[in-house]
Design an enzyme around this catalytic site. Sequence first.
Site: not given
Ligand code: NAD
Length: 324
Positions: A68, A92, A155
């Site tokens: 992206i 993270s 973050y």
């Molecule tokens: P995750 O790391 O499992 O998934 C994130 C995905 O985004 C990965 O598959 C990664 O390869 C992809 N990605 C990262 N940068 C990219 C880029 N530049 N282009 C294309 N793909 C890219 O994390 P998650 O836990 O599934 O989190 C999903 C979203 O939710 C994130 O935005 C995260 O910040 C947000 N979030 C998660 C939590 C949680 O508790 N898991 C809490 C708050 C917010």
Amino acid sequence: MGYENLKFPEGSTFLVTGGAGFIGSNLCEAILNMGYKVRCLDDLSTGKRENVNLFLDNPNYMFIKGDIKDLDTCMKACEGVDYVLNQAAWGSVPRSIEMPLFYCANNIQGTLNMLEAARQNSVKKFVYASSSSVYGDEPNLPKKEGREGNLLSPYAVTKMCNEEWAKQYTRHYGLDTYGLRYFNVFGRRQDPNGAYAAVIPKFIKQMMHGEQPTINGDGKQSRDFTYIDNVIEANLKACLASREVAGEAFNIAYGGREYLIDIYYNLTDALNVNIEPKFGPDRAGDIKHSNADIRKAKEMLGYDPEWSFERGIKAAIKWYRDNL
Ligand code: NAD
């Protein structure tokens, strides 16, 4: 209740960025099960090929390996798309303190590219992952939209910037954006491995392998741990939300509060192991307590989470037992 019976126009296409990750792959699966088309855009930087392979046989699923940070990639991925669920980002807090420039490029510029591509392709709704980290050091509980404190990590800055940019796209370009502030999501397919793994899958895996987990701090910190199916419900309901609430951000949680030390012993009981924890130092950028006021999402999105922590943790433990 739930999301399975929500209706979208026939043939609707959803673009899930970050669809190879934990939350994104669960969104892809839920939408495919409802019979709609899914395009998954992921650079596999933290996501997994196996979360893509799960769906490749489904004719309604398309995988685009792409970043992206590249506007052209975002533009092509948005062609013919009705709804964008933008999950791609690096998570993270500690890693973001180590790599501020990368977090700015990936999480801020990346989401800005997606907003621009969605606008130019006349996408109907742009729903994106924000985070409870935007509350920073605000001490009052429960956390309530409009009452944010000083941000505590790069973050958190990226997530707050995403919200500000999304508001601009609603205000100036008429793009319907909805920010979802997730609170500590857990459930099937969350990665238990690596230095930056989330605490629930990490502890489950370590306990299943007879290893001694480390609790950062005294274990008396509390969080509003939120089961993945509640997050799916919020995303899909946001896609059906009224234009009047576009440009807003919403707490997405269950509205409960669990102490880490209690979760630890819950897990040892459920897994039938007898391992005492090690205690390490507090982590920089972490807050002591967090729980969410979810009334805004209830009132404006019709969000009505069905999965309590107790119900969710049972399902998650079963999944890890069957799959690890
Ligand atoms: P995750 O790391 O499992 O998934 C994130 C995905 O985004 C990965 O598959 C990664 O390869 C992809 N990605 C990262 N940068 C990219 C880029 N530049 N282009 C294309 N793909 C890219 O994390 P998650 O836990 O599934 O989190 C999903 C979203 O939710 C994130 O935005 C995260 O910040 C947000 N979030 C998660 C939590 C949680 O508790 N898991 C809490 C708050 C917010």
